[in-house]
Structure formats: C-alpha cells, structure tokens
Design a protein around this motif. Structure first.
Motif, PDB file in Angstrom:
ATOM      1  N   ASN A  28       3.481 -15.904   2.663  1.00 33.48           N
ATOM      2  CA  ASN A  28       3.079 -14.192   2.835  1.00 33.48           C
ATOM      3  C   ASN A  28       2.985 -13.282   2.594  1.00 33.48           C
ATOM      4  O   ASN A  28       3.909 -13.381   1.641  1.00 33.48           O
ATOM      5  CB  ASN A  28       3.545 -14.102   4.356  1.00 33.48           C
ATOM      6  CG  ASN A  28       2.685 -14.819   5.812  1.00 33.48           C
ATOM      7  OD1 ASN A  28       2.085 -15.459   5.899  1.00 33.48           O
ATOM      8  ND2 ASN A  28       3.759 -14.793   6.812  1.00 33.48           N
ATOM      9  N   ASP A  29       1.564 -12.344   1.853  1.00 33.74           N
ATOM     10  CA  ASP A  29       2.178 -10.714   1.840  1.00 33.74           C
ATOM     11  C   ASP A  29       2.822 -10.045   2.221  1.00 33.74           C
ATOM     12  O   ASP A  29       3.346  -9.956   3.454  1.00 33.74           O
ATOM     13  CB  ASP A  29       0.717 -10.040   1.356  1.00 33.74           C
ATOM     14  CG  ASP A  29       1.328  -9.070   0.142  1.00 33.74           C
ATOM     15  OD1 ASP A  29       0.369  -9.200  -0.889  1.00 33.74           O
ATOM     16  OD2 ASP A  29       1.965  -8.298   0.672  1.00 33.74           O
ATOM     17  N   ASN A  31       3.734  -6.661   1.984  1.00 35.50           N
ATOM     18  CA  ASN A  31       3.304  -5.415   2.954  1.00 35.50           C
ATOM     19  C   ASN A  31       1.842  -6.493   2.536  1.00 35.50           C
ATOM     20  O   ASN A  31       1.082  -5.620   2.564  1.00 35.50           O
ATOM     21  CB  ASN A  31       3.615  -5.008   1.184  1.00 35.50           C
ATOM     22  CG  ASN A  31       3.102  -3.183   1.907  1.00 35.50           C
ATOM     23  OD1 ASN A  31       2.689  -2.829   3.038  1.00 35.50           O
ATOM     24  ND2 ASN A  31       2.523  -2.058   1.202  1.00 35.50           N
ATOM     25  N   SER A  92      -1.837  -5.640  -9.686  1.00 34.83           N
ATOM     26  CA  SER A  92       0.566  -4.941  -9.717  1.00 34.83           C
ATOM     27  C   SER A  92       1.287  -6.516 -10.464  1.00 34.83           C
ATOM     28  O   SER A  92       2.075  -5.827 -10.721  1.00 34.83           O
ATOM     29  CB  SER A  92       0.968  -4.023  -8.543  1.00 34.83           C
ATOM     30  OG  SER A  92       0.850  -5.165  -7.070  1.00 34.83           O
ATOM     31  N   HIS A  99      -5.819 -12.756  -3.092  1.00 36.99           N
ATOM     32  CA  HIS A  99      -5.822 -12.415  -1.292  1.00 36.99           C
ATOM     33  C   HIS A  99      -6.158 -12.809  -0.526  1.00 36.99           C
ATOM     34  O   HIS A  99      -7.995 -12.707  -0.740  1.00 36.99           O
ATOM     35  CB  HIS A  99      -5.570 -10.863  -1.289  1.00 36.99           C
ATOM     36  CG  HIS A  99      -4.755  -9.565  -2.247  1.00 36.99           C
ATOM     37  ND1 HIS A  99      -3.807  -9.234  -1.729  1.00 36.99           N
ATOM     38  CD2 HIS A  99      -4.718  -9.739  -3.486  1.00 36.99           C
ATOM     39  CE1 HIS A  99      -2.765  -8.670  -3.076  1.00 36.99           C
ATOM     40  NE2 HIS A  99      -4.257  -8.498  -3.727  1.00 36.99           N
TER      41      HIS A  99
HETATM   42  P1  5GP Z   1      -1.793  -6.730  -6.353  1.00 30.51           P
HETATM   43  O1  5GP Z   1      -1.557  -5.173  -6.239  1.00 30.51           O
HETATM   44  O2  5GP Z   1      -1.158  -7.345  -8.205  1.00 30.51           O
HETATM   45  O3  5GP Z   1      -3.525  -7.015  -6.554  1.00 30.51           O
HETATM   46  O4  5GP Z   1      -1.339  -7.643  -4.938  1.00 30.51           O
HETATM   47  C1  5GP Z   1       0.509  -7.411  -5.527  1.00 30.51           C
HETATM   48  C2  5GP Z   1       0.419  -8.267  -3.970  1.00 30.51           C
HETATM   49  O5  5GP Z   1       2.074  -8.722  -3.961  1.00 30.51           O
HETATM   50  C3  5GP Z   1       0.782  -6.699  -3.070  1.00 30.51           C
HETATM   51  O6  5GP Z   1      -0.220  -6.637  -1.968  1.00 30.51           O
HETATM   52  C4  5GP Z   1       1.872  -6.981  -2.979  1.00 30.51           C
HETATM   53  O7  5GP Z   1       2.542  -6.285  -1.409  1.00 30.51           O
HETATM   54  C5  5GP Z   1       2.804  -8.412  -2.900  1.00 30.51           C
HETATM   55  N1  5GP Z   1       4.055  -8.510  -3.523  1.00 30.51           N
HETATM   56  C6  5GP Z   1       4.310  -7.722  -4.467  1.00 30.51           C
HETATM   57  N2  5GP Z   1       6.057  -7.954  -4.404  1.00 30.51           N
HETATM   58  C7  5GP Z   1       6.562  -9.305  -3.292  1.00 30.51           C
HETATM   59  C8  5GP Z   1       6.918  -9.984  -3.373  1.00 30.51           C
HETATM   60  O8  5GP Z   1       8.690  -9.777  -3.351  1.00 30.51           O
HETATM   61  N3  5GP Z   1       6.633 -10.745  -1.794  1.00 30.51           N
HETATM   62  C9  5GP Z   1       6.377 -10.997  -1.370  1.00 30.51           C
HETATM   63  N4  5GP Z   1       5.320 -12.162  -0.551  1.00 30.51           N
HETATM   64  N5  5GP Z   1       4.723 -10.082  -1.368  1.00 30.51           N
HETATM   65  C10 5GP Z   1       4.991  -9.191  -2.761  1.00 30.51           C
END
Ligand code: 5GP
Length: 111
Positions: A28-29, A31, A92, A99
C-alpha cells in the motif's frame, strides 16, 4: 543507489505488503490518492521505465501482471496503472514502481 523501497524490500521499514514473489513486491502507498493505491515494484533495482533495458523486459511484464492480480484480488476489475519516469514527470522515488489505483473514477489527462 539505495532508496526507501530497498528498505521495504529488506523489511527495514514497515509496509502493508499485499503481494510478494521472487521478482516483485506490492504494498500500500503510504499516501494514497485513491481508495485502493498499491505500488508494484521489482526487487531488482531498476530506476524507471525510462532507464529499463531489454534485460528488464520479462520483469516489467511480470510487474504489469501483478498490477492486475492485486487489483482483482481486492475486487477491482477496473483500475489505473501509472508510472512516473523522471522527476519532471513526477517521480520522487528512483526505484521503478507502478501505481495501481482503483475505487473511484479518474479523469484524463492527469495533472
Ligand atoms: P512517485 O512520486 O515516485 O511516482 O511515487 C512514489 C510513491 O511512493 C508516492 O506515492 C509515495 O506516497 C510513496 N512512498 C514514499 N515513501 C513511502 C514509504 O516509505 N512507504 C510507502 N508505503 N510508500 C511510500
């Protein structure tokens, strides 16, 4: 380069894991931006779709099948799969992830 997702793979930080096999992990994400928001990642440290090589094709194909599996297992027939490749595209965490989003309607184009 090591990322937070390596720490999740190595169980150094917690995550709610919904699928694991030899080459992939799904959790699970932290956020969520939809009622269902799972990240599907390779255990192999591929950085992004934009840097994947021919050698990664089988792994990436597998990840997409896992996207379907985790969505279906949660009762979602319809879902969105998205992968941000590079910071200007919204990436990020620099470890490839898909996703998987479901549980609400989505608009197009994304912001
Ligand atoms: P991006 O921005 O690279 O496309 O997606 C990175 C995703 O990783 C974001 O949706 C963010 O909420 C998630 N994320 C970042 N750090 C963590 C973490 O420590 N644990 C989890 N489960 N998700 C994370």
């Amino acid at each position: 380069m090591s990322t937070i997702f390596d720490k999740i793979i190595n169980r150094e930080i917690p995550a709610t894991i919904v699928h694991e096999d030899e080459v992939s992990l799904a959790f699970n994400d932290i956020n969520p931006v939809a009622p269902f928001h799972v990240l599907v990642i390779p255990k192999r440290p591929i950085v992004a779709v934009g840097t994947m090589t021919e050698e990664d094709e089988a792994v990436v194909g597998h990840l997409l099948r896992v996207c379907r599996l985790v969505a279906n297992a949660a009762g979602h027939e319809h879902f969105r799969v998205a992968s941000n490749s590079g910071a200007p595209a919204g990436q990020s965490v620099f470890h490839l992830h898909f996703h998987v989003l479901a549980g609400r309607d989505f608009s197009w184009p994304p912001g």
